[in-house]
Design an enzyme around this catalytic site. Structure first.
Site, PDB file in Angstrom:
ATOM      1  N   LYS A  96     -32.204 -52.805 -33.571  1.00  0.00           N
ATOM      2  CA  LYS A  96     -32.997 -52.095 -34.295  1.00  0.00           C
ATOM      3  C   LYS A  96     -32.445 -53.174 -35.271  1.00  0.00           C
ATOM      4  O   LYS A  96     -32.192 -54.093 -35.850  1.00  0.00           O
ATOM      5  CB  LYS A  96     -32.154 -50.836 -34.385  1.00  0.00           C
ATOM      6  CG  LYS A  96     -32.654 -50.153 -33.070  1.00  0.00           C
ATOM      7  CD  LYS A  96     -33.243 -49.690 -32.492  1.00  0.00           C
ATOM      8  CE  LYS A  96     -33.916 -49.766 -31.043  1.00  0.00           C
ATOM      9  NZ  LYS A  96     -33.435 -47.921 -30.756  1.00  0.00           N
TER      10      LYS A  96
HETATM   11  C1  LIG Z   1     -33.078 -46.428 -29.914  1.00  0.00           C
HETATM   12  C2  LIG Z   1     -33.641 -45.720 -30.038  1.00  0.00           C
HETATM   13  C3  LIG Z   1     -33.054 -44.701 -30.391  1.00  0.00           C
HETATM   14  C4  LIG Z   1     -31.327 -44.626 -30.265  1.00  0.00           C
HETATM   15  O1  LIG Z   1     -30.455 -45.222 -29.445  1.00  0.00           O
HETATM   16  P1  LIG Z   1     -29.243 -45.863 -29.677  1.00  0.00           P
HETATM   17  O2  LIG Z   1     -29.592 -46.743 -28.420  1.00  0.00           O
HETATM   18  O3  LIG Z   1     -28.695 -44.539 -28.631  1.00  0.00           O
HETATM   19  O4  LIG Z   1     -29.037 -45.862 -30.716  1.00  0.00           O
HETATM   20  C5  LIG Z   1     -33.748 -42.593 -30.690  1.00  0.00           C
HETATM   21  N1  LIG Z   1     -34.737 -42.929 -30.235  1.00  0.00           N
HETATM   22  C6  LIG Z   1     -36.104 -44.365 -30.030  1.00  0.00           C
HETATM   23  C7  LIG Z   1     -37.585 -44.082 -30.237  1.00  0.00           C
HETATM   24  C8  LIG Z   1     -35.352 -45.414 -29.848  1.00  0.00           C
HETATM   25  O5  LIG Z   1     -35.681 -46.271 -29.820  1.00  0.00           O
END
Ligand SMILES: *Cc1c(COP(=O)(O)O)cnc(C)c1O
Length: 361
Positions: free
Chosen positions: A182
């Protein structure tokens, strides 16, 4: 190869002493570093009450539970997202009910949301897909008029704004993810943002077995289910180091996104994904709509640039077969979609090379 997503770590010289200090402090689990990260993350991004968790998915699960979603309830959601959004709805025992997305934005179509709501709808889940804010004014209005909590999945949208304010403030709950790829990572982690600060204690119990921290364990009475969803001091220390350097990183995503928006605006065969005038995306990945997305993908591979659709529309997974319905907006968006690299690792020369290669056809 220029990758579509990339892990960013703070400078070694800054990160390693901070990590070493916390690793040998004798306090590696949830503690002061977590609480400091929660305060500083909230302040840095102009958010309200923040509770950090082990992942964005855990934060989504908490948001749904705190919103009052119970087994058998329906949650209106988008299939155009990463799987955690809709997996979390299953964690809550609820059923995702797909609303369609707009063919030119990839985010929820408010009209479809309106039509999809029933008396069993317990929440609306909106995703700022790829970092492009959804139509929050209309969606908030619909949620408020029907008395249904609105949850914002901002996992792709750190630094994005809507109506001049950070995303994550209009929903009753919102979440961010600090997973590896992210905008900002703590290796793994997430944040739940609460509109109503009176739910803070409940959120904290949810992340820690239903227990209140700081109360003698031998006396405490657990009244509701809680999970092992806490953030720890080690990942929080990484988060604190990331915060000091995150602004120019997000600014580069935005500058690259704005460059592509200008370049592709008048180019035959391509269109930038649209967004409202009130929206300011943070372009986690760039959403390009192509007459022939496979051909564009091949052209970019020839010059060493990774491009792809990245996600599978969640309605195509067998586990969500029960939610199946016609989604013409999604089908059109997905057919034309190609994500191209847009982040901090894309320099001026690379982005020009990408545009020129696609212009040549
Ligand atoms: C990455 C992501 C999450 C949460 O992911 P984690 O790996 O659990 O931190 C939730 N929603 C979207 C759209 C994502 O891309």
């Amino acid at each position: 190869m220029i990758p579509l997503v990339k892990v960013l770590m703070p400078d070694k010289a800054i990160l390693m002493p901070a990590l070493e200090a916390v690793l040998y402090s004798g306090m590696v689990a949830e503690g002061e570093s977590v609480y400091r990260f929660e305060r500083e993350f909230a302040r840095h991004f102009g958010l309200t009450t923040v509770v950090c968790m082990s992942s964005g998915t855990a934060s989504l699960h908490a948001a749904l539970a705190l919103a009052g979603v119970r087994p058998g309830d329906e949650v209106v959601s988008t299939p155009m997202t990463a799987e955690p959004t809709n997996m979390a709805i299953l964690y809550a025992g609820a059923v995702p009910v797909w609303a369609d997305v707009e063919a030119d934005t990839g985010t929820l179509d408010p009209r479809s949301v309106q039509e999809t709501i029933t008396e069993r709808t317990a929440a609306i889940m909106v995703v700022h897909y790829a970092g492009y804010p959804a139509r929050m004014d209309e969606l908030s209005r619909i949620a408020a008029s029907r008395g249904i909590p609105l949850i914002e999945d901002c996992a792709h949208a750190l630094g994005a704004e809507y109506g001049g304010k950070p995303v994550g403030l209009q929903g009753d709950f919102s979440i961010f993810s600090f997973q590896a790829i992210k905008h900002m990572t703590t290796v793994d982690g997430g944040a739940l943002v609460l509109k109503d600060p009176s739910q803070l204690d409940e959120a904290k119990r949810f992340r820690w077995f239903g227990l209140a921290k700081g109360v003698a364990r031998t006396n405490v009475d657990i009244k509701a289910i809680g999970y092992k969803y806490n953030m720890n001091n080690v990942t929080a220390a990484i988060g604190l180091a990331q915060l000091d350097a995150i602004d120019p990183i997000i600014a580069r995503h935005k500058a690259n996104g704005a460059y592509y928006d200008r370049e592709f605006a008048g180019m035959g065969g391509f269109k930038p994904a649209r967004f409202e005038a009130a929206a300011s995306p943070s372009y986690w990945i760039y959403s390009l709509l192509c007459d022939d997305s496979e051909d564009a993908c091949r052209s970019l591979a020839e010059i060493g640039v990774e491009a792809s659709k990245l996600h599978r529309p969640n309605n195509l997974h067998s586990i969500f077969a029960g939610s199946s319905r016609e989604l013409p907006g999604l089908d059109r968006f997905y057919r034309r979609l190609l994500h191209i690299p847009c982040g901090w690792w894309v320099d001026d020369e690379t982005r020009e090379k990408i545009v020129e290669r696609l212009r040549r056809g």
